[in-house]
Design a protein around this motif. Structure first.
Motif, PDB file in Angstrom:
ATOM      1  N   ASN A   5       1.195  -0.964  -0.057  1.00 38.05           N
ATOM      2  CA  ASN A   5       0.133  -0.023   0.352  1.00 38.05           C
ATOM      3  C   ASN A   5       0.754   1.041   0.129  1.00 38.05           C
ATOM      4  O   ASN A   5       0.681   2.230  -0.769  1.00 38.05           O
ATOM      5  CB  ASN A   5      -0.514   0.310   1.465  1.00 38.05           C
ATOM      6  N   ARG A   6       1.765   1.088   0.512  1.00 40.06           N
ATOM      7  CA  ARG A   6       2.954   2.788   0.648  1.00 40.06           C
ATOM      8  C   ARG A   6       2.971   2.532  -0.047  1.00 40.06           C
ATOM      9  O   ARG A   6       3.441   4.079  -0.549  1.00 40.06           O
ATOM     10  CB  ARG A   6       3.452   2.885   2.635  1.00 40.06           C
ATOM     11  N   GLU A   7       4.309   1.924  -0.478  1.00 40.84           N
ATOM     12  CA  GLU A   7       4.465   1.685  -2.302  1.00 40.84           C
ATOM     13  C   GLU A   7       3.859   2.564  -3.156  1.00 40.84           C
ATOM     14  O   GLU A   7       4.377   3.398  -3.952  1.00 40.84           O
ATOM     15  CB  GLU A   7       5.467   0.562  -2.567  1.00 40.84           C
ATOM     16  N   ARG A   8       2.356   2.068  -3.137  1.00 38.06           N
ATOM     17  CA  ARG A   8       1.667   2.617  -3.844  1.00 38.06           C
ATOM     18  C   ARG A   8       1.259   4.154  -3.794  1.00 38.06           C
ATOM     19  O   ARG A   8       1.316   4.579  -3.034  1.00 38.06           O
ATOM     20  CB  ARG A   8       0.082   1.831  -3.972  1.00 38.06           C
ATOM     21  N   PRO A   9       1.179   4.871  -4.676  1.00 33.54           N
ATOM     22  CA  PRO A   9       0.458   6.221  -4.048  1.00 33.54           C
ATOM     23  C   PRO A   9      -1.225   6.081  -4.107  1.00 33.54           C
ATOM     24  O   PRO A   9      -1.368   4.636  -4.288  1.00 33.54           O
ATOM     25  CB  PRO A   9       0.567   7.188  -5.836  1.00 33.54           C
ATOM     26  N   ARG A  10      -1.350   7.085  -3.536  1.00 35.20           N
ATOM     27  CA  ARG A  10      -2.484   7.204  -2.219  1.00 35.20           C
ATOM     28  C   ARG A  10      -3.724   7.387  -3.846  1.00 35.20           C
ATOM     29  O   ARG A  10      -3.622   8.642  -4.522  1.00 35.20           O
ATOM     30  CB  ARG A  10      -3.078   7.812  -1.263  1.00 35.20           C
ATOM     31  N   VAL A  11      -4.311   7.001  -4.002  1.00 39.16           N
ATOM     32  CA  VAL A  11      -5.593   7.663  -4.675  1.00 39.16           C
ATOM     33  C   VAL A  11      -6.677   8.694  -4.291  1.00 39.16           C
ATOM     34  O   VAL A  11      -7.978   7.589  -2.850  1.00 39.16           O
ATOM     35  CB  VAL A  11      -6.035   6.300  -5.247  1.00 39.16           C
ATOM     36  N   LEU A  12      -7.373   9.864  -4.563  1.00 31.86           N
ATOM     37  CA  LEU A  12      -8.233  10.379  -3.444  1.00 31.86           C
ATOM     38  C   LEU A  12      -9.290  10.501  -4.616  1.00 31.86           C
ATOM     39  O   LEU A  12      -8.610  11.801  -5.798  1.00 31.86           O
ATOM     40  CB  LEU A  12      -7.704  11.357  -3.327  1.00 31.86           C
ATOM     41  N   LEU A  13     -10.312  10.309  -4.644  1.00 30.60           N
ATOM     42  CA  LEU A  13     -11.892  10.472  -5.126  1.00 30.60           C
ATOM     43  C   LEU A  13     -12.330  11.838  -4.605  1.00 30.60           C
ATOM     44  O   LEU A  13     -12.428  11.945  -3.446  1.00 30.60           O
ATOM     45  CB  LEU A  13     -13.087   9.674  -5.718  1.00 30.60           C
ATOM     46  N   TYR A  14     -12.431  12.771  -5.224  1.00 32.04           N
ATOM     47  CA  TYR A  14     -12.189  13.970  -4.823  1.00 32.04           C
ATOM     48  C   TYR A  14     -13.815  14.016  -5.031  1.00 32.04           C
ATOM     49  O   TYR A  14     -13.807  14.986  -6.713  1.00 32.04           O
ATOM     50  CB  TYR A  14     -11.387  15.299  -5.437  1.00 32.04           C
ATOM     51  N   GLU A  15     -14.822  14.318  -4.072  1.00 30.81           N
ATOM     52  CA  GLU A  15     -16.054  15.183  -4.532  1.00 30.81           C
ATOM     53  C   GLU A  15     -16.651  16.354  -3.863  1.00 30.81           C
ATOM     54  O   GLU A  15     -17.592  15.627  -3.446  1.00 30.81           O
ATOM     55  CB  GLU A  15     -17.130  14.096  -4.606  1.00 30.81           C
ATOM     56  N   GLY A  16     -15.335  16.790  -3.192  1.00 33.68           N
ATOM     57  CA  GLY A  16     -15.960  18.116  -2.381  1.00 33.68           C
ATOM     58  C   GLY A  16     -16.152  19.119  -2.848  1.00 33.68           C
ATOM     59  O   GLY A  16     -16.955  19.443  -5.050  1.00 33.68           O
ATOM     60  N   ARG A  43     -12.822   8.101  -0.982  1.00 36.14           N
ATOM     61  CA  ARG A  43     -13.524   9.345  -0.970  1.00 36.14           C
ATOM     62  C   ARG A  43     -13.802  10.435  -0.342  1.00 36.14           C
ATOM     63  O   ARG A  43     -14.146  10.631   0.865  1.00 36.14           O
ATOM     64  CB  ARG A  43     -14.889   8.765  -1.930  1.00 36.14           C
ATOM     65  N   ILE A  44     -13.443  11.779  -0.525  1.00 40.69           N
ATOM     66  CA  ILE A  44     -13.387  13.118   0.013  1.00 40.69           C
ATOM     67  C   ILE A  44     -14.717  13.719  -0.467  1.00 40.69           C
ATOM     68  O   ILE A  44     -14.809  14.161  -1.624  1.00 40.69           O
ATOM     69  CB  ILE A  44     -12.530  14.040   0.721  1.00 40.69           C
ATOM     70  N   THR A  45     -16.209  14.334   0.506  1.00 39.42           N
ATOM     71  CA  THR A  45     -17.123  15.007   0.109  1.00 39.42           C
ATOM     72  C   THR A  45     -16.256  16.707   0.756  1.00 39.42           C
ATOM     73  O   THR A  45     -15.560  17.216   1.424  1.00 39.42           O
ATOM     74  CB  THR A  45     -18.305  14.491  -0.035  1.00 39.42           C
ATOM     75  N   GLU A  46     -17.787  17.309   0.412  1.00 36.48           N
ATOM     76  CA  GLU A  46     -17.689  18.229   1.121  1.00 36.48           C
ATOM     77  C   GLU A  46     -17.656  18.694   2.661  1.00 36.48           C
ATOM     78  O   GLU A  46     -17.280  19.278   3.148  1.00 36.48           O
ATOM     79  CB  GLU A  46     -18.971  19.278   0.959  1.00 36.48           C
ATOM     80  N   SER A  47     -18.059  17.276   3.548  1.00 37.68           N
ATOM     81  CA  SER A  47     -18.190  17.279   4.544  1.00 37.68           C
ATOM     82  C   SER A  47     -17.147  16.362   5.283  1.00 37.68           C
ATOM     83  O   SER A  47     -17.109  16.238   6.446  1.00 37.68           O
ATOM     84  CB  SER A  47     -19.684  16.632   4.822  1.00 37.68           C
ATOM     85  N   SER A  48     -15.818  16.394   4.523  1.00 35.58           N
ATOM     86  CA  SER A  48     -14.560  15.125   5.287  1.00 35.58           C
ATOM     87  C   SER A  48     -13.099  15.532   4.209  1.00 35.58           C
ATOM     88  O   SER A  48     -13.605  16.596   3.475  1.00 35.58           O
ATOM     89  CB  SER A  48     -15.228  14.140   4.740  1.00 35.58           C
ATOM     90  N   THR A  49     -12.737  15.715   5.450  1.00 32.40           N
ATOM     91  CA  THR A  49     -11.134  15.966   4.902  1.00 32.40           C
ATOM     92  C   THR A  49     -10.528  14.333   4.898  1.00 32.40           C
ATOM     93  O   THR A  49     -11.387  13.792   4.884  1.00 32.40           O
ATOM     94  CB  THR A  49     -10.649  16.091   6.169  1.00 32.40           C
TER      95      THR A  49
END
Lengths: 300, 127
Positions: A5-16, A43-49
């Motif tokens: 996991n840590r060698e791979r980039p983290r993927v963030l689905l931004y739906e904020g 996945r982050i949304t308007e209500s999350s960080t």
């Protein structure tokens, strides 16, 4: 092969803020595929960080009205942002894997098969340390049993958990309970109460029998080149093992790679000494603790 | 919309011990729900490597972990040096949902993302 996991980039689905939802027809297979390839997906949304999970590369995907301003707690984090509105699954995977290839380190293929100790149940009896021939177990500075060399563990072999008298050793990827972490029922406890005699096992009875059978199987196989007969021999060996030690469930691959009887006995002696030393130190620590902090006498 | 307790989903990518249909259906519902989430490829693998990313996850208040047997998950975190407070599991503050045993419907219902529990439908495209 899956990268860690840590060698791979983290993927963030931004739906904020200032973004639209990513097309569901793209999002579903994208998340599945990324997880199957070893990525962490958030996945982050308007209500999350999102918090820092220790990655060095973050890939932010979204359908942006305006590119998000993302600040990282970690200065070591590189952020890649991509608007996916015109992407296909294939183009996105190519983009993400391309970034990953720049940061991932090659590592040997390893199925994460290793024992996990349930310390709510473990009594530190050291039977697992005595039993395992592959140096998986050790003791920490507090003389508590611990798993020290996970990668030494033989894939699909749960034998140490079978000899644990307290059902305290788990293999989360094992097929059946309670070894897989399922709750322990009365039948499990009754079965474990019929303790396997570790000293008899390590005295050579079972291992020498296994080695002998394995050698005969190999010999017959090499002489006759008869795959069926070799397989049958292995099967008989497994059946014999099950009969003798209540189904320790040791895979044939492990049996066929057992060291010589002399090596086994030397290893068993070493493990026994290590376990005895740890138990003696435990007892000494307890004694010292009792001397330093004697039990309070009830006062009336 | 479902409540906003954090969700951690484990894909158990290295083994076929979690029924494929259950883990796929739960993931699809989660992805379609509009709920924020963390998802990892394999908690066992992270535990074996003592991945420091488990520590902040273990400290999340109200965390719901969608993975396998609670006893296994608890001690996997512990083995990685990121122990989950046992009392928090007991009192439901931290919840571990078991995809090896429960149906996808039951898990989605507990997460508040089952059909009818979320306002955002699976076809929410470009809204």
């Amino acid at each position: 092969m899956i990268a860690t996991n840590r060698e791979r980039p983290r993927v963030l689905l931004y739906e904020g803020v200032s973004s639209k939802q990513i097309d569901a027809q793209l999002r579903r297979p994208l998340v599945r595929t990324l997880l199957d390839r070893g990525y962490t997906v958030t996945r982050i949304t308007e209500s999350s960080t999102f918090g820092n999970l220790g990655h060095t590369e973050l890939i932010v995907l979204g359908v942006f009205d305006q590119l998000p301003s993302l600040e990282s707690e970690s200065k070591a984090l590189t952020i890649h942002t991509r608007d996916v509105q015109n992407d296909t699954l294939e183009s996105l995977l190519e983009y993400i894997d391309g970034i990953a290839q720049g940061v991932s380190e090659a590592r040997p293929h390893w199925k994460p098969w290793f024992p996990v100790i349930d310390y709510d149940r473990c009594t530190n009896c050291m039977q697992c340390l005595s039993f395992c021939l592959f140096d998986v177990y050790g003791v920490n500075q507090a003389n508590q049993i611990t798993v020290q060399n996970q990668t030494n563990c033989k894939t699909d072999c749960p034998a140490c958990s079978r000899v644990c008298p307290e059902v305290a050793i788990l293999f989360p990827k094992y097929k059946a309970g309670p070894i897989n972490g399922d709750e322990i029922n009365q039948d499990d406890l009754r079965r474990e109460a019929m303790k396997v005699d570790i000293s008899a096992l390590l005295g050579g009875d079972i291992y020498s029998m296994l080695k002998d059978r394995s050698m005969k199987a190999k010999s017959r196989f090499s002489k006759e080149r008869d795959d069926d007969r070799a397989l049958k021999e292995r099967q008989r060996c497994m059946d014999k093992l099950k009969t003798n030690v209540e189904g320790l469930d040791i895979p044939a691959e492990v049996l066929s790679s057992l060291p010589s009887l002399d090596q086994i006995q030397a290893k068993a002696q070493q493990a026994k000494e290590k376990a005895e030393q740890a138990l003696a130190q435990q007892a000494a620590s307890r004694q010292q603790s009792d001397t330093t902090h004697p039990s309070a006498t009830p006062s009336n | 919309m479902s409540d906003q307790r954090p969700i951690l989903y484990c894909r158990c990518a290295y083994a076929k011990v979690v029924p494929e249909d259950v883990k796929d259906q739960v993931l699809d519902r989660l992805v379609d729900s509009g709920h924020p989430f963390e998802s990892v490829s394999d908690l066992c693998e992270m535990s074996a490597r003592k991945d420091p990313g488990l520590l902040p996850l273990s400290k999340q208040k109200g965390l719901r972990i969608v993975a396998c047997y609670p006893r296994a998950v608890k001690w996997l975190f512990s083995a990685a040096g990121a122990p989950i407070d046992g009392a928090s599991i007991q009192d439901g503050e931290i919840e571990i949902l078991n995809m090896r045993v429960d149906s996808s419907e039951a898990i989605c219902s507990k997460l508040g993302i089952a059909d009818g529990q979320t306002q955002q439908a699976s076809t929410a495209e470009g809204t």
